[in-house]
Enzyme design. Structure first.
Site, PDB file in Angstrom:
ATOM      1  N   GLY A 217      22.893 -24.657 -35.009  1.00 35.76           N
ATOM      2  CA  GLY A 217      23.683 -25.221 -33.930  1.00 35.76           C
ATOM      3  C   GLY A 217      25.072 -25.586 -34.426  1.00 35.76           C
ATOM      4  O   GLY A 217      25.324 -25.672 -35.630  1.00 35.76           O
ATOM      5  N   LEU A 218      25.958 -25.793 -33.498  1.00 39.72           N
ATOM      6  CA  LEU A 218      27.322 -26.216 -33.811  1.00 39.72           C
ATOM      7  C   LEU A 218      27.321 -27.598 -34.464  1.00 39.72           C
ATOM      8  O   LEU A 218      26.338 -28.344 -34.353  1.00 39.72           O
ATOM      9  CB  LEU A 218      28.155 -26.282 -32.531  1.00 39.72           C
ATOM     10  CG  LEU A 218      28.572 -24.956 -31.912  1.00 39.72           C
ATOM     11  CD1 LEU A 218      29.067 -25.155 -30.484  1.00 39.72           C
ATOM     12  CD2 LEU A 218      29.657 -24.308 -32.764  1.00 39.72           C
TER      13      LEU A 218
ATOM     14  N   GLY B 202      27.675 -31.257 -34.524  1.00 32.13           N
ATOM     15  CA  GLY B 202      27.483 -32.196 -33.419  1.00 32.13           C
ATOM     16  C   GLY B 202      26.331 -31.847 -32.507  1.00 32.13           C
ATOM     17  O   GLY B 202      26.069 -32.564 -31.541  1.00 32.13           O
ATOM     18  N   ALA B 203      25.613 -30.773 -32.805  1.00 29.79           N
ATOM     19  CA  ALA B 203      24.484 -30.370 -31.953  1.00 29.79           C
ATOM     20  C   ALA B 203      23.240 -31.208 -32.202  1.00 29.79           C
ATOM     21  O   ALA B 203      22.296 -31.155 -31.415  1.00 29.79           O
ATOM     22  CB  ALA B 203      24.156 -28.889 -32.164  1.00 29.79           C
TER      23      ALA B 203
ATOM     24  N   LYS C 244      21.641 -31.278 -35.445  1.00 27.64           N
ATOM     25  CA  LYS C 244      20.815 -30.661 -36.492  1.00 27.64           C
ATOM     26  C   LYS C 244      20.331 -31.681 -37.511  1.00 27.64           C
ATOM     27  O   LYS C 244      19.156 -31.696 -37.867  1.00 27.64           O
ATOM     28  CB  LYS C 244      21.595 -29.553 -37.210  1.00 27.64           C
ATOM     29  CG  LYS C 244      22.006 -28.399 -36.340  1.00 27.64           C
ATOM     30  CD  LYS C 244      22.782 -27.351 -37.104  1.00 27.64           C
ATOM     31  CE  LYS C 244      24.026 -27.837 -37.797  1.00 27.64           C
ATOM     32  NZ  LYS C 244      25.105 -28.280 -36.916  1.00 27.64           N
ATOM     33  N   THR C 245      21.225 -32.524 -37.988  1.00 28.34           N
ATOM     34  CA  THR C 245      20.851 -33.512 -38.999  1.00 28.34           C
ATOM     35  C   THR C 245      19.886 -34.534 -38.426  1.00 28.34           C
ATOM     36  O   THR C 245      18.860 -34.851 -39.041  1.00 28.34           O
ATOM     37  CB  THR C 245      22.108 -34.196 -39.575  1.00 28.34           C
ATOM     38  OG1 THR C 245      22.909 -33.190 -40.212  1.00 28.34           O
ATOM     39  CG2 THR C 245      21.749 -35.280 -40.573  1.00 28.34           C
TER      40      THR C 245
ATOM     41  N   SER D 270      24.756 -21.707 -39.571  1.00 28.44           N
ATOM     42  CA  SER D 270      24.178 -20.362 -39.537  1.00 28.44           C
ATOM     43  C   SER D 270      24.941 -19.420 -38.606  1.00 28.44           C
ATOM     44  O   SER D 270      24.442 -18.994 -37.581  1.00 28.44           O
ATOM     45  CB  SER D 270      22.694 -20.438 -39.141  1.00 28.44           C
ATOM     46  OG  SER D 270      22.032 -19.242 -39.454  1.00 28.44           O
TER      47      SER D 270
END
Length: 171
Positions: free
Chosen positions: A7-8, A10-11, A13-14, A80
């Site tokens: 994902g971008l 700010g999506a 992911k973390t 990615s």
């Protein structure tokens, strides 16, 4: 098993990746969490331009392969942006499971916790994925989730990922 969160910036992911790893560790104690940003710091010397991102992508995929061969499960949270590395992962990693955190650009720009988008939009910086580096949406993710809040809380999304995994874990 390698769970690849795409994902971008700010999506989420973390946030989702760390919660997913914590959720799975009870059943998969041989699990590691890899964050693309943290690995970039560990490896050092890799630029944010497309060439540097390519180096980082290769390192991350090959690290996942090394861990996978030792039966160590991985949750990887990464931008990615290279479809050929996603395809490489599918060919080389056992039980590769790709999750695309699909969030509208206006949402990640509004979140912009790192100030990346504002700086790029204002012309102060370059090499920002989604602004001056294209973000190709993954061609064939195993699961697509909207992490802008429409599909639920981060914990809801973690449970949806766990339910969709190809390898059974306690639920």
């Amino acid at each position: 098993m390698v769970i690849w969160l795409i994902g971008l910036s700010g999506a989420g992911k973390t946030t989702i990746g760390t919660r997913l790893a914590a959720r799975l560790r009870a059943d998969l104690p041989n699990l590691v969490y890899l964050d693309g940003d943290l690995l970039r710091e560990v490896w050092g010397g890799v630029s944010h331009d497309v060439a540097g991102r390519e180096v980082n992508a290769e390192r991350l995929s090959k690290l996942c392969l090394m861990l996978d061969r030792q039966n160590i499960h991985v949750v990887a949270a990464v931008l990615s942006i290279f479809p050929h590395w996603q395809q490489w992962n599918r060919r080389h990693l056992s039980h590769y499971f790709e999750v695309f955190l699909d969030v509208p650009m206006e949402v990640v720009v509004a979140r912009d916790t790192k100030g990346l988008y504002r700086s790029a939009i204002d012309g102060e910086t370059s090499d920002v994925v989604g602004v001056d580096i294209p973000f190709p949406e993954p061609a064939a993710p195993d699961l697509v989730l909207d992490s802008s809040g429409r599909d639920g809380t981060p914990d809801d999304l973690v449970e949806r990922i766990v339910a969709a995994l190809p390898v059974p874990v306690a639920r």
